[in-house]
Write an enzyme that holds these catalytic residues in place. Structure first.
Site, PDB file in Angstrom:
ATOM      1  CG  ASP A  35      45.630  64.505  34.514  1.00  0.00           C
ATOM      2  OD1 ASP A  35      44.765  63.735  35.004  1.00  0.00           O
ATOM      3  OD2 ASP A  35      46.633  64.877  35.133  1.00  0.00           O
ATOM      4  CB  ILE A  36      41.007  60.871  33.130  1.00  0.00           C
ATOM      5  CG1 ILE A  36      41.747  60.048  34.181  1.00  0.00           C
ATOM      6  CG2 ILE A  36      41.211  60.319  31.727  1.00  0.00           C
ATOM      7  CD1 ILE A  36      41.188  58.628  34.329  1.00  0.00           C
ATOM      8  CB  THR A  63      40.632  45.625  39.648  1.00  0.00           C
ATOM      9  OG1 THR A  63      41.411  44.689  40.404  1.00  0.00           O
ATOM     10  CG2 THR A  63      40.045  46.630  40.626  1.00  0.00           C
ATOM     11  CG  ASP A  64      41.352  40.719  41.006  1.00  0.00           C
ATOM     12  OD1 ASP A  64      41.832  41.701  40.396  1.00  0.00           O
ATOM     13  OD2 ASP A  64      42.038  39.969  41.722  1.00  0.00           O
ATOM     14  CB  ALA A  78      43.806  52.655  36.268  1.00  0.00           C
ATOM     15  CD1 TRP A  79      47.461  53.930  42.135  1.00  0.00           C
ATOM     16  CD2 TRP A  79      48.032  56.086  42.032  1.00  0.00           C
ATOM     17  NE1 TRP A  79      48.437  54.132  43.074  1.00  0.00           N
ATOM     18  CE2 TRP A  79      48.808  55.456  43.033  1.00  0.00           C
ATOM     19  CE3 TRP A  79      48.222  57.453  41.798  1.00  0.00           C
ATOM     20  CZ2 TRP A  79      49.750  56.142  43.801  1.00  0.00           C
ATOM     21  CZ3 TRP A  79      49.159  58.134  42.567  1.00  0.00           C
ATOM     22  CH2 TRP A  79      49.909  57.479  43.551  1.00  0.00           C
ATOM     23  CD1 TRP A 103      45.388  37.929  39.624  1.00  0.00           C
ATOM     24  CD2 TRP A 103      46.413  35.980  39.269  1.00  0.00           C
ATOM     25  NE1 TRP A 103      45.415  37.234  40.808  1.00  0.00           N
ATOM     26  CE2 TRP A 103      46.033  36.044  40.619  1.00  0.00           C
ATOM     27  CE3 TRP A 103      47.067  34.841  38.806  1.00  0.00           C
ATOM     28  CZ2 TRP A 103      46.292  35.018  41.532  1.00  0.00           C
ATOM     29  CZ3 TRP A 103      47.316  33.811  39.701  1.00  0.00           C
ATOM     30  CH2 TRP A 103      46.940  33.901  41.050  1.00  0.00           C
ATOM     31  CE  LYS A 110      40.333  50.045  38.368  1.00  0.00           C
ATOM     32  NZ  LYS A 110      40.618  50.753  37.069  1.00  0.00           N
ATOM     33  CE1 TYR A 163      44.263  49.611  40.932  1.00  0.00           C
ATOM     34  CE2 TYR A 163      43.706  47.403  41.697  1.00  0.00           C
ATOM     35  CZ  TYR A 163      43.893  48.294  40.667  1.00  0.00           C
ATOM     36  OH  TYR A 163      43.714  47.879  39.365  1.00  0.00           O
TER      37      TYR A 163
END
Ligand SMILES: NC(=O)c1ccc[n+]([C@@H]2O[C@H](COP(=O)([O-])OP(=O)(O)OC[C@H]3O[C@@H](n4cnc5c(N)ncnc54)[C@H](OP(=O)(O)O)[C@@H]3O)[C@@H](O)[C@H]2O)c1
Length: 289
Positions: A43-44, A106-107, A65-66, A155, A134, A130
């Site tokens: 578990d990170i 992520t974008d 990631a979540w 995507w 990130k 989110y």
């Protein structure tokens, strides 16, 4: 979803006749010997577990990631614990062991209101919980681990997780028409393409920093859906356009999530292929699962 294809890609880059699809790759000349762990094993959020698992490796890729974007709006601290603190734990462990680390991002770290592709050094301005978590993860990794790459993607679809391509294939079998938003632009990206790019980046010893791991070209979710229908041999007119306003979601969606690919070229590496060409190769693999 990405982790499975990354393991396969690390196996493929080895000179083996039939790479094992098992989580532990066999030792063979030139092969990447991979330690793959999921949440049950490491578990990170646990710094000690991160220290232990990182030791003895040549590089670490964090694809954990979540990823529940809407749920993060009401559970931001839980998402932060994985996406920011978890990434920081791994980065600290990698720095201590002098192991380079690649963090997948992520974008959603960008505002999503631009009208030309976001460059790798564009300011971060996340609009969702989110995205904030990130962005914090990116910052932590770059601050704590000097030998680090951040690869932002968007995507994503692939064989090993729920995604838009599978959803469209399922809806096509259930309904005569499907309605899809036509006012959000992005770059559909096959996990196999991204996995290949990540492995090439690491193997090339590319300069540390930010890269955009998205397909070339761009479209809307409506255009993406029509292309999935076309690849399935279905009538594209069964896909109808709508607007974001007609589909309210807990987390705001970026209207413009097109990412630029200059860093690959600067590192003398090829960016990912065109989203449309990759979809043709991917649908027979992704949509049947
Ligand atoms: N999917 C997309 O469209 C997209 C877009 C942009 C960026 N990304 C990024 O791309 C990366 C890969 O995404 P993906 O779609 O492959 O994600 P995914 O299929 O949801 O996989 C994420 C994995 O992380 C694991 N995980 C969650 N919390 C953990 C913890 N505390 N410790 C260890 N493992 C944990 C999950 O385990 P459980 O299954 O047990 O929860 C899951 O196996 C992520 O960094 C994501 O933010 C994805």
């Amino acid at each position: 979803m990405l982790g499975h294809d990354l393991l396969a890609e690390l196996g493929r880059s080895a000179p083996q006749d039939s790479p094992p699809d098992d989580l532990e790759l066999a030792e063979s000349p030139g092969a990447h010997e991979v330690t793959a762990v999921d949440r049950d094993e490491v578990d990170i959020r646990d710094p000690e577990a991160c220290l232990e698992v990182v030791a003895g490796h040549d590089f670490v890729v964090n694809v954990a990631a979540w990823t529940a974007v809407d749920e993060a709006e009401t559970h931001e601290s839980a998402a932060f614990a994985v996406n920011a603190v978890g990434a920081a734990n791994l980065a600290r462990a990698c720095a201590a062991a002098r192991v380079p680390m690649l963090q997948v991002s992520t974008d959603y770290v960008f505002a999503g209101d631009a009208n030309r592709p976001y460059s790798e050094d564009a300011p971060l301005a996340p609009r969702s919980a989110y995205g904030r978590t990130k962005a914090a993860g990116e910052w932590a990794v770059q601050a704590l681990c000097p030998q680090s790459w951040v690869v932002r993607t968007a995507w994503l679809y692939g064989a090993h997780g729920p995604n838009f391509v599978k959803t469209m294939a399922a809806l096509a079998a259930e309904r005569e028409t499907v309605t899809v938003v036509d006012d959000q632009r992005g770059q559909p990206t096959w996990t196999v393409d991204l996995a290949g790019a990540i492995v090439r980046l690491i193997e090339a010893g590319a300069p540390f920093g930010a890269y955009h791991g998205t397909s070339s070209g761009e479209t809307t979710w409506f255009g993406f859906a029509q292309a999935v229908f076309a690849e399935l041999g279905l009538d594209c007119d069964r896909v109808k356009p709508t607007t974001t306003d007609a589909f309210p979601r807990p987390a705001p969606r970026p209207a413009y999530s097109v990412l630029g690919h200059e860093a690959w070229r600067s590192a003398a590496l090829d960016p990912l292929p065109s989203w449309r060409a990759s979809l043709t190769r991917a649908v027979p693999i992704v949509a049947v699962r």
